[in-house]
Write an enzyme that holds these catalytic residues in place. Structure first.
Site, PDB file in Angstrom:
ATOM      1  N   LYS A  29      30.949  46.911  36.833  1.00  0.00           N
ATOM      2  CA  LYS A  29      30.497  45.910  36.661  1.00  0.00           C
ATOM      3  C   LYS A  29      29.115  46.062  36.342  1.00  0.00           C
ATOM      4  O   LYS A  29      28.294  46.880  37.646  1.00  0.00           O
ATOM      5  CB  LYS A  29      30.487  44.703  37.596  1.00  0.00           C
ATOM      6  CG  LYS A  29      32.088  43.701  36.607  1.00  0.00           C
ATOM      7  CD  LYS A  29      31.958  42.647  38.157  1.00  0.00           C
ATOM      8  CE  LYS A  29      33.075  41.684  36.621  1.00  0.00           C
ATOM      9  NZ  LYS A  29      33.622  40.852  37.767  1.00  0.00           N
ATOM     10  N   ARG A  86      41.173  44.290  40.947  1.00  0.00           N
ATOM     11  CA  ARG A  86      40.811  44.504  39.670  1.00  0.00           C
ATOM     12  C   ARG A  86      40.229  45.407  38.268  1.00  0.00           C
ATOM     13  O   ARG A  86      38.580  45.600  38.492  1.00  0.00           O
ATOM     14  CB  ARG A  86      40.169  43.087  39.153  1.00  0.00           C
ATOM     15  CG  ARG A  86      41.010  43.146  37.228  1.00  0.00           C
ATOM     16  CD  ARG A  86      40.655  42.150  37.016  1.00  0.00           C
ATOM     17  NE  ARG A  86      40.735  41.532  35.541  1.00  0.00           N
ATOM     18  CZ  ARG A  86      39.340  41.510  34.600  1.00  0.00           C
ATOM     19  NH1 ARG A  86      38.113  42.362  34.941  1.00  0.00           N
ATOM     20  NH2 ARG A  86      39.704  40.758  33.233  1.00  0.00           N
TER      21      ARG A  86
HETATM   22  N1  PMM Z   1      35.739  39.695  35.893  1.00  0.00           N
HETATM   23  C1  PMM Z   1      36.049  39.563  33.846  1.00  0.00           C
HETATM   24  C2  PMM Z   1      37.201  39.368  33.188  1.00  0.00           C
HETATM   25  N2  PMM Z   1      38.301  38.241  34.566  1.00  0.00           N
HETATM   26  N3  PMM Z   1      38.934  38.339  36.686  1.00  0.00           N
HETATM   27  C3  PMM Z   1      38.648  37.938  37.543  1.00  0.00           C
HETATM   28  N4  PMM Z   1      39.789  37.421  38.377  1.00  0.00           N
HETATM   29  N5  PMM Z   1      38.180  38.234  38.566  1.00  0.00           N
HETATM   30  C4  PMM Z   1      36.980  38.995  37.542  1.00  0.00           C
HETATM   31  O1  PMM Z   1      36.309  39.934  38.894  1.00  0.00           O
HETATM   32  C5  PMM Z   1      36.919  39.031  36.363  1.00  0.00           C
HETATM   33  C6  PMM Z   1      37.906  38.663  36.032  1.00  0.00           C
HETATM   34  C7  PMM Z   1      34.751  40.150  33.278  1.00  0.00           C
HETATM   35  O2  PMM Z   1      34.967  41.604  33.381  1.00  0.00           O
HETATM   36  P1  PMM Z   1      36.017  42.435  32.300  1.00  0.00           P
HETATM   37  O3  PMM Z   1      35.399  41.889  31.071  1.00  0.00           O
HETATM   38  O4  PMM Z   1      35.100  44.011  32.705  1.00  0.00           O
HETATM   39  O5  PMM Z   1      37.074  42.458  32.507  1.00  0.00           O
END
Ligand code: PMM
Length: 264
Positions: free
Chosen positions: A210, A245
């Site tokens: 991030k 994640r």
């Molecule tokens: N961050 C992203 C997308 N989905 N879901 C959860 N539960 N927690 C998160 O921190 C989260 C998410 C955005 O990040 P990405 O674009 O790298 O997937």
């Protein structure tokens, strides 16, 4: 309990962290298969970018992106999560065998989401802290005390979800790093995550690659934020967090193994 690794499979052309590299169906499936092989406990399939400022994708395009991938991964024996704010997308993903619904809005974006989860008791629901869609979220990053405010809003949200018929056992919470949060808010939440855990639900954290890590590392690109992401996983595993994640799987699995051995 071992910290679980949820591998991210963004099937979007504009995902900030993977530059859309996993957009074609075959590529997405191959990438998912590799994450399973590397030991990801859950594969999180998403078809809508939640990058700050992103436009929403329409429902049919979202389904066309994620459903064929979910079908294949379930057929391979994977435990699949659908990353969506739409109950209609979640519903079809569940019919195809998805076992987790990862809703970054915690049920706020779609009033029908909670009822869907309440009807599907075999499904786990990840309720993330969220204040608004990508286009407006940067202006919503205003807190008196970010940990206290996020904790209170998650408590209110989970209470509302349970009132709509979801079993507390179905719920996993997530502080939502980067969602209506400044870099300093993310660090405050990580430092004091115990206070979020005290709500009594398993906690998932998405820090991988991030932007706040880019800020810490003098503007490092998403790929160059990998070691920092693994460092965060190590610390989270040490505090016994339920899950992380992440974009890559193997380095995070290795970090968790080190923590487990260290603590044994
Ligand atoms: N961050 C992203 C997308 N989905 N879901 C959860 N539960 N927690 C998160 O921190 C989260 C998410 C955005 O990040 P990405 O674009 O790298 O997937």
């Amino acid at each position: 309990m071992t910290t679980l690794v949820m591998g991210i499979l963004n099937v979007t052309p504009d995902s900030f962290a993977d530059g859309g590299r996993h957009f074609s169906l075959e590529d997405a499936i191959a990438r998912g298969a590799k994450m399973i092989e590397e030991g990801a406990e859950i594969i999180d399939v998403g078809g809508e970018s939640t990058r700050p400022g992103a436009e929403r994708v329409d429902e049919e395009s979202e389904k066309a992106r994620v459903l064929p991938v979910i079908k294949e991964l379930v057929a391979m024996g994977a435990t699949v999560s659908i990353d969506t704010m739409r109950s209609s997308v979640a519903n079809e993903a569940i019919s195809l065998g998805a076992k987790y619904v990862n809703d970054v809005s915690g049920g706020l974006a779609d009033p029908k989401m909670a009822q869907l989860i309440a009807r599907n008791k075999g499904v786990q629901y990840i309720a993330m802290h969220w204040r608004g869609h990508s286009k407006e979220m940067n202006s919503l990053a205003k807190y008196e005390d970010v940990v206290r405010d996020v904790r209170r809003e998650l408590a209110e949200r989970t209470e509302a979800l349970v009132n709509e018929g979801i079993d507390p056992d179905q719920i996993i919470i997530d502080p939502g790093l980067g969602f209506a949060k400044e870099a300093s808010d993310n660090w405050a939440l990580l430092k004091d995550l115990e206070r979020i855990s005290l709500l009594g639900f398993p906690v998932l954290v998405g820090a991988s690659r991030k932007r706040f890590l880019g800020e810490l590392l003098d503007g490092a690109t998403p790929d160059d934020r990998e070691s920092a992401s693994v460092a965060i996983t190590t610390l989270l595993a040490r505090m016994g967090i339920w899950g992380v994640r992440t974009h890559s799987v193997k380095p995070h699995k290795d970090a968790i193994k080190v923590v487990e051995r260290w603590m044994s």
